[in-house]
Structures are given as structure tokens and as C-alpha cells.
Design a protein around this motif. Sequence first.
Motif, PDB file in Angstrom:
ATOM      1  N   ASN A  72       0.841  -1.195   0.000  1.00  0.00           N
ATOM      2  CA  ASN A  72       0.000   0.000   0.000  1.00  0.00           C
ATOM      3  C   ASN A  72       0.873   1.241   0.000  1.00  0.00           C
ATOM      4  OD1 ASN A  72      -2.289  -1.557   0.163  1.00  0.00           O
ATOM      5  ND2 ASN A  72      -2.317  -1.543   2.401  1.00  0.00           N
ATOM      6  N   ASP A  73       0.374   2.324  -0.557  1.00  0.00           N
ATOM      7  CA  ASP A  73       1.068   3.604  -0.513  1.00  0.00           C
ATOM      8  C   ASP A  73       0.735   4.312   0.782  1.00  0.00           C
ATOM      9  OD1 ASP A  73       2.250   3.277  -2.911  1.00  0.00           O
ATOM     10  OD2 ASP A  73       0.783   4.430  -4.058  1.00  0.00           O
ATOM     11  N   VAL A  74       1.766   4.828   1.435  1.00  0.00           N
ATOM     12  CA  VAL A  74       1.584   5.584   2.665  1.00  0.00           C
ATOM     13  C   VAL A  74       2.224   6.948   2.473  1.00  0.00           C
ATOM     14  CG1 VAL A  74       2.142   5.727   5.120  1.00  0.00           C
ATOM     15  CG2 VAL A  74       1.529   3.525   4.106  1.00  0.00           C
ATOM     16  N   THR A  75       1.490   8.004   2.733  1.00  0.00           N
ATOM     17  CA  THR A  75       2.006   9.355   2.571  1.00  0.00           C
ATOM     18  C   THR A  75       2.844   9.755   3.781  1.00  0.00           C
ATOM     19  OG1 THR A  75       0.039   9.951   1.297  1.00  0.00           O
ATOM     20  CG2 THR A  75       1.380  11.750   2.161  1.00  0.00           C
ATOM     21  N   VAL A  76       4.015  10.283   3.510  1.00  0.00           N
ATOM     22  CA  VAL A  76       4.922  10.737   4.567  1.00  0.00           C
ATOM     23  C   VAL A  76       4.727  12.235   4.769  1.00  0.00           C
ATOM     24  CG1 VAL A  76       7.327  10.883   5.305  1.00  0.00           C
ATOM     25  CG2 VAL A  76       6.565   8.963   3.900  1.00  0.00           C
ATOM     26  N   LYS A  77       4.522  12.639   6.008  1.00  0.00           N
ATOM     27  CA  LYS A  77       4.319  14.053   6.325  1.00  0.00           C
ATOM     28  C   LYS A  77       5.131  14.434   7.559  1.00  0.00           C
ATOM     29  CE  LYS A  77      -0.469  14.094   4.634  1.00  0.00           C
ATOM     30  NZ  LYS A  77      -1.882  14.379   4.977  1.00  0.00           N
ATOM     31  N   ALA A  78       5.456  15.712   7.625  1.00  0.00           N
ATOM     32  CA  ALA A  78       5.965  16.279   8.870  1.00  0.00           C
ATOM     33  C   ALA A  78       4.811  17.022   9.530  1.00  0.00           C
ATOM     34  CB  ALA A  78       7.133  17.222   8.600  1.00  0.00           C
ATOM     35  N   ARG A  79       4.575  16.749  10.796  1.00  0.00           N
ATOM     36  CA  ARG A  79       3.403  17.332  11.467  1.00  0.00           C
ATOM     37  C   ARG A  79       3.779  17.858  12.845  1.00  0.00           C
ATOM     38  NH1 ARG A  79      -0.982  13.122  11.797  1.00  0.00           N
ATOM     39  NH2 ARG A  79      -1.332  13.688   9.621  1.00  0.00           N
ATOM     40  N   GLU A  93       1.143  21.039   9.029  1.00  0.00           N
ATOM     41  CA  GLU A  93       1.576  19.837   8.326  1.00  0.00           C
ATOM     42  C   GLU A  93       2.271  20.201   7.021  1.00  0.00           C
ATOM     43  OE1 GLU A  93      -0.954  16.015   8.647  1.00  0.00           O
ATOM     44  OE2 GLU A  93      -1.478  16.935   6.729  1.00  0.00           O
ATOM     45  N   ILE A  94       3.357  19.495   6.720  1.00  0.00           N
ATOM     46  CA  ILE A  94       4.079  19.665   5.459  1.00  0.00           C
ATOM     47  C   ILE A  94       4.218  18.285   4.829  1.00  0.00           C
ATOM     48  CG2 ILE A  94       6.223  20.406   4.365  1.00  0.00           C
ATOM     49  CD1 ILE A  94       6.618  22.307   6.749  1.00  0.00           C
ATOM     50  N   ASN A  95       3.691  18.118   3.614  1.00  0.00           N
ATOM     51  CA  ASN A  95       3.772  16.798   2.997  1.00  0.00           C
ATOM     52  C   ASN A  95       4.919  16.744   1.992  1.00  0.00           C
ATOM     53  OD1 ASN A  95       2.908  17.885   0.541  1.00  0.00           O
ATOM     54  ND2 ASN A  95       0.801  17.212   0.787  1.00  0.00           N
ATOM     55  N   ALA A  96       5.080  15.571   1.379  1.00  0.00           N
ATOM     56  CA  ALA A  96       6.217  15.352   0.489  1.00  0.00           C
ATOM     57  C   ALA A  96       6.097  16.125  -0.816  1.00  0.00           C
ATOM     58  CB  ALA A  96       6.373  13.862   0.205  1.00  0.00           C
ATOM     59  N   GLY A  97       4.939  16.708  -1.090  1.00  0.00           N
ATOM     60  CA  GLY A  97       4.775  17.529  -2.276  1.00  0.00           C
ATOM     61  C   GLY A  97       5.081  19.005  -2.048  1.00  0.00           C
ATOM     62  N   GLY A  98       5.538  19.342  -0.840  1.00  0.00           N
ATOM     63  CA  GLY A  98       5.828  20.732  -0.519  1.00  0.00           C
ATOM     64  C   GLY A  98       4.618  21.536  -0.116  1.00  0.00           C
ATOM     65  N   ASN A  99       3.485  20.865   0.132  1.00  0.00           N
ATOM     66  CA  ASN A  99       2.262  21.558   0.539  1.00  0.00           C
ATOM     67  C   ASN A  99       2.232  21.757   2.047  1.00  0.00           C
ATOM     68  OD1 ASN A  99       0.958  21.533  -2.143  1.00  0.00           O
ATOM     69  ND2 ASN A  99       0.995  19.315  -1.843  1.00  0.00           N
ATOM     70  N   VAL A 100       1.833  22.940   2.451  1.00  0.00           N
ATOM     71  CA  VAL A 100       1.739  23.300   3.868  1.00  0.00           C
ATOM     72  C   VAL A 100       0.272  23.509   4.219  1.00  0.00           C
ATOM     73  CG1 VAL A 100       2.422  24.963   5.640  1.00  0.00           C
ATOM     74  CG2 VAL A 100       3.997  24.421   3.761  1.00  0.00           C
ATOM     75  N   ASP A 101      -0.183  22.833   5.255  1.00  0.00           N
ATOM     76  CA  ASP A 101      -1.558  22.979   5.727  1.00  0.00           C
ATOM     77  C   ASP A 101      -1.542  23.354   7.208  1.00  0.00           C
ATOM     78  OD1 ASP A 101      -3.205  22.319   3.425  1.00  0.00           O
ATOM     79  OD2 ASP A 101      -2.393  20.298   3.620  1.00  0.00           O
ATOM     80  N   PRO A 237       6.921  21.005  18.110  1.00  0.00           N
ATOM     81  CA  PRO A 237       7.926  20.414  17.215  1.00  0.00           C
ATOM     82  C   PRO A 237       7.308  19.660  16.051  1.00  0.00           C
ATOM     83  CG  PRO A 237       7.584  18.956  19.054  1.00  0.00           C
ATOM     84  CD  PRO A 237       6.676  20.143  19.290  1.00  0.00           C
ATOM     85  N   PHE A 238       8.060  19.534  14.973  1.00  0.00           N
ATOM     86  CA  PHE A 238       7.678  18.680  13.856  1.00  0.00           C
ATOM     87  C   PHE A 238       8.168  17.256  14.111  1.00  0.00           C
ATOM     88  CE2 PHE A 238       7.536  22.751  11.507  1.00  0.00           C
ATOM     89  CZ  PHE A 238       6.326  22.602  10.854  1.00  0.00           C
ATOM     90  N   SER A 239       7.302  16.301  13.872  1.00  0.00           N
ATOM     91  CA  SER A 239       7.693  14.900  13.868  1.00  0.00           C
ATOM     92  C   SER A 239       7.190  14.288  12.570  1.00  0.00           C
ATOM     93  CB  SER A 239       7.115  14.160  15.087  1.00  0.00           C
ATOM     94  OG  SER A 239       5.687  14.234  15.083  1.00  0.00           O
ATOM     95  N   ILE A 240       7.641  13.078  12.260  1.00  0.00           N
ATOM     96  CA  ILE A 240       7.240  12.407  11.031  1.00  0.00           C
ATOM     97  C   ILE A 240       5.971  11.609  11.278  1.00  0.00           C
ATOM     98  CG2 ILE A 240       7.866  10.666   9.327  1.00  0.00           C
ATOM     99  CD1 ILE A 240       9.343  13.313   9.015  1.00  0.00           C
TER     100      ILE A 240
END
Length: 243
Positions: A72-79, A93-101, A237-240
Motif C-alpha cells: 500500500n502507498d503511505v504518505t509521509v508528512k511532517a506534522r 503539516e508539510i507533505n512530500a509535495g511541498g504543501n503546507v496545511d 515540534p515537527f515529527s514524522i
Amino acid sequence: MFSFATNDQEYISLRENGEALRAKRKNQTFKFLFALFAFGAFLLWYFSHDQPASNQLNSNRLLVKADKGYQNDVTVKARAEFVGEYGIEGYVEINAGGNVDINLNVAGIHVDEMTQVCGENNLEYVYHIHNEWRYDDLMTRWGAEACGESFTEAHYNPFNVPTCSELPYGEAITYYNCEVGDLSGRFGVAIPDLDDNILISGEIKDVDGSNLLHPEVVYRKSIVFHCANGVRLFCAPFSIALD
């Protein structure tokens, strides 16, 4: 009539039996070593072909093995998560596509506590990625001292450039020409809506659309929200995270 073997005949018979026994044992040892080698080769093949990589955080997706052998595909994010301490709930949140939410609710912040830190003008926030998180936990911190430079350092600014608000009028913001960590300079100040929600989305990419901000870049860094007067108000802090 009876016949009896001579001593020489007895010696030859015993010697032949001993040689047969040694040959049998040698054959059994060979079979055991061959089976052991075959089993080891199988294990080597299995783990080199069937196991997913576990630390490829610089790619957009992380493959994990499901219970039935599917992938399965799992999306990696910094949160950076805010779980209710000091009246703040939500995440950045910052995802692997450079999107910030940014999805926060600040309804629980006491007005008098905020006024003590920010003064009367406390209806908007600026916010940045900072270089460090020097605590041993993921808990939200509050105030200028707890979120201060001793614990979160300065803005994340790998190219030693000005903040985005300092760019000449009309110059387009890129990944390189202003602080990467100046999120409010890139996306605008945070102003809670009538329900005290802060909802902001944006992306950090180069002019050609390529993404240069991956989740592992901000791992163990922090997000700091400041009052309009620049005083640090709250941080986490940001964690994965894997979704």
C-alpha cells in the motif's frame, strides 16, 4: 563341519565396517551442510527481494507490506501537533509535495493571558519554521521564554536571505530568495475566523514547480507562532507522520 575365521580375516572385516561407517557419516554431514547452505540462500533472497524500504523519507511515498503480502502507498508528512494545551488544538503539516496545511483552533486561549504576552493588538499571528526543538518531548510550549531562542533557535533560513516581506515590491517569492521558514511571509498572517479557526494552505516550491521542501527537512525543527509585535506566543515540534 565347522569353519573358523582367521585373525587376518577378522581384521579385514572390521576395517571394512569402519570405512563404511565413516563414509556414511561423511555423507550425512554433507547433506546437513548442503541443507543449511540452501536455507541461508533462501533467507538472503527473501529479505533482499520481499522487504520494503523503511526510511526513504525523501520520496513522495513509502511502501509498506500489508498483512496479506500486498503493498500500500503511505504518505509521509511532517506534522506539528497541538492537542489542547494552552487552549490550542490542531496541526501544522508539510507533505512530500511541498504543501503546507495549517488547521488550528485557538478558542481555548484565555484573552487575558494572550494580552499579557501580545498586548492589545492580539488578533493576528505571524508564524515561522524555526531551526531547533531542544526539548525531549512533543508537548506544546507557551510564551516568549519557553518558545525562545534557547529552545527553538532562529528562523529556518538555509540560504541566509531576508524575510519574504523584505523583498523588493513586485519580486516573486521563490524557494531561494527569502527565508524558507518565513511561512507567514509566504502565505499571509494568520487571523482566526469567527469560530476561532486558523485555516491556511500553501506550497513551497521553486519557480519551475519542483519541490525542495520534504518532510525530513523540518524533522525535529519547530513551528513558532508570534504575536503581531513579534513576541513568541506558542510553539510545537515537527515529527514524522505516516497517513
